[in-house]
Design an enzyme around this catalytic site. Structure first.
Site, PDB file in Angstrom:
ATOM      1  N   GLY A 112       0.704  -1.280  -0.006  1.00  0.00           N
ATOM      2  CA  GLY A 112       0.044  -0.016  -0.053  1.00  0.00           C
ATOM      3  C   GLY A 112       0.866   1.457   0.008  1.00  0.00           C
ATOM      4  N   ASN A 475       3.995  -0.532  13.127  1.00  0.00           N
ATOM      5  CA  ASN A 475       3.349   0.082  11.985  1.00  0.00           C
ATOM      6  C   ASN A 475       3.749   1.538  11.745  1.00  0.00           C
ATOM      7  OD1 ASN A 475       2.817  -2.225  10.412  1.00  0.00           O
ATOM      8  ND2 ASN A 475       0.543  -1.922  10.858  1.00  0.00           N
ATOM      9  N   TYR A 476       4.207   2.232  12.909  1.00  0.00           N
ATOM     10  CA  TYR A 476       4.388   3.497  12.951  1.00  0.00           C
ATOM     11  C   TYR A 476       5.998   3.505  12.835  1.00  0.00           C
ATOM     12  CZ  TYR A 476      -0.598   4.750  13.702  1.00  0.00           C
ATOM     13  OH  TYR A 476      -1.897   5.043  13.601  1.00  0.00           O
TER      14      TYR A 476
END
Length: 553
Positions: A112, A475-476
């Site tokens: 993504g 995910n950060y």
């Protein structure tokens, strides 16, 4: 039907690959070697060949930028890939892994493009790399009869939500708030969202997978075994293999849910309201998720102030919500006129900040909802921050007009799932998670100022957040926490970021990495390292002694 001789068919197939992958006669040796290897090792005659783009191709920059959300990693000084390969068939990924391994070329996998530090499409490391862009593998198959769906990793989470809504008005999936997230990397890191207090994370609701391992083999949950399946549901993207598709468990939702956004400024008592939010947000009804977005604003007189947006999803009616709010959080002053009863898919549009009246079909476009230069960091909070701390925090936030914070409440199901059930460990005892973001539009000219401001804010928050370790959300991704430049970090070196992302689960992830990818084929700046072969026996014994919960997962 005319049937061509098998030799002719094979020749034409190879010719088509060469044509679509562009001429590489003038390309450098890495591109040439990789594409030649790809032609020689194709596993099957797929219906469509992959698309390939080299830096000499006119479409290279367009494809590279297509889903890259952080413009910091598109500037000329950042290292670019030698080749972008866009598979149209699972076999292409197998071949790409085989060739990259043979040639010693690193693979970066992009589903993504939301990787916060650009690790799916850029590199801080010295070695050359090839991007596997999964954008053409985006099929979604919803099976309402067994409340599940298979979703290929090139699909966005918004596409998955839309396809579910077409099949059922009373089912959903608990994952991210940003609809352009790629499903592949999103679930590998955990995948939190506004239904996590009711149903947990997206990773908690992943029930099967298709993945290419470091040997180029396609595995599912049964063939990979429970250890590896445990590792990929929250253990971070790009560590264990190339995810092809997830099978996810759908969850029930009401035909109508309720959403609201209530704004408070400092002059309207934001500090007091935020203090009460900290006391109740993780303890209230698990059907209620209220996040807080704090950003810079101006008073009517033009003075600086802080704006807090209390934005919520409630899995129930407005009348039910008002009873909960009156009982637990009357300080917000919520009234029925502030609420809207909508379908679940409409609530996704609302929380993703699409304009009122936007049709759900917009999710099929898969377009990113933001595109700018930014830097982000994260924290987890276990004790309420006192008013004095909040006042200092607001002061820090107002120093940079591009800074904002997002507070996401935990509790509910997140407190009921053990830390060891998946690699994502931020569970019981966590009140809320903080995301820090600073954005800007003028490129490199103001980068240092903005990066310094968010680091200063992060440092200020040190006394008020989790300690030993100071936790962070994988995910950060945050390269400030430490990184390696060659992809071969030691266990000790990788513990700097590994303990923050995974806590005690980091040790088990290393053990699984050592077993399934001992040569460290899948690597990046903050990847899980395997242990050196000579240490395997000793560390395996230590893990067996100290991590008895492994057998229960």
């Amino acid at each position: 039907m005319l049937t061509m001789p098998s030799g002719t068919s094979k020749f034409l197939s190879v010719l088509l690959v060469l044509t679509i992958c562009a001429s590489y006669a003038s390309a450098d040796s890495i591109q040439q070697s990789f594409l030649q290897c790809f032609d020689r090792n194709r596993i099957s005659n797929s219906p469509l060949p992959p698309s390939c783009y080299t830096p000499t191709n006119s479409s290279f920059s367009i494809v590279l930028q297509s889903t890259a959300n952080n413009l910091r990693y598109l500037v000329p000084s950042v290292k670019k890939p030698e080749l972008i390969l866009m598979p149209t068939d699972e076999s292409h990924i197998q071949t790409a892994v085989i060739c990259a391994k043979k040639l010693g070329v690193q693979l970066r996998i992009r589903s993504g493009g939301h990787d916060y530090e650009g690790a799916s499409y850029a590199s801080e490391m010295e070695e050359p790399f090839v991007i596997l862009d999964m954008a053409k593998l985006r099929m979604v198959t919803v099976q309402i009869e067994d409340t599940s769906a298979w979703v290929q990793v090139g699909a966005t989470i918004g596409e998955l939500y839309y396809k579910i809504s077409v099949e059922s008005k009373v089912h959903g999936f608990p994952a991210g708030l940003c609809s352009s997230l790629g499903v592949g990397g999103h679930i590998t890191g955990g995948a939190y969202g506004p239904m996590m207090r009711k149903y947990g994370l997206g990773a908690d609701n992943a029930i099967d997978v298709r993945m290419v391992d470091a040997n180029g083999q396609i595995l599912d949950r049964n063939s990979m075994g429970e250890d590896l399946f445990w590792a990929i549901r929250g253990g971070g993207g790009g560590n264990f293999g190339v995810i092809l598709a997830w099978k996810v468990q759908l969850v029930p939702v009401p035909e109508k849910v309720t959403v609201f956004t209530v704004a408070k400024t400092l002059e309207m008592g934001l500090t007091k309201v935020l203090t009460k939010w900290q006391q109740v947000a993780d303890k209230t009804d698990e059907n209620l998720f209220i996040r807080v977005i704090m950003q810079n604003s101006k008073t009517p007189k033009g003075d600086k102030t802080m704006l807090g947006l209390f934005q919520a999803l409630f899995l129930g009616s407005a009348d039910e919500l008002l009873k909960v709010m009156q009982r637990d959080f009357p300080e917000l002053g919520l009234q029925k006129k502030d609420t809207s009863e909508v379908s679940w898919i409409e609530s996704v549009l609302y929380i993703a900040n699409y304009p009122s009246g936007t049709k759900p079909e917009i999710f099929l476009e898969g377009k990113p909802t933001f595109l700018n230069y930014f830097k982000a960091k994260s924290d987890f909070v276990r004790e309420a921050i006192p008013e004095s701390g909040l006042e200092g925090m607001f002061k820090q936030l107002m120093e940079d007009e591009g800074s904002l914070m997002i507070w996401n409440p935990y509790g509910g199901m997140m407190s009921k799932i053990p830390e060891s059930q998946t690699p994502f460990p931020h569970r019981a005892g966590t009140k809320f998670m903080i995301q820090y973001v600073v954005t800007w539009q003028d490129g490199e000219s103001s980068k240092t100022r903005h990066m310094d401001s968010i680091r200063k804010l992060y440092n200020y928050m040190t006394p008020y957040v989790s300690m030993f370790p100071r936790e962070a959300y994988v995910n950060y991704r945050d390269l400030d926490l430490g990184m390696n430049k060659d992809g071969y970090a030691s266990f000790i070196q990788a513990s700097a970021w590994g303990s923050m992302y995974y806590k005690d689960n980091f040790n088990r992830l290393v053990k699984i990495k050592t077993k399934f990818d001992p040569e460290n084929f899948f690597r990046h700046e903050q990847s899980i390292p395997p242990l050196p072969v000579m240490e395997n026996k000793k560390v395996t014994q230590w893990d067996t002694t100290c991590h008895t919960s492994d057998d229960q997962v």
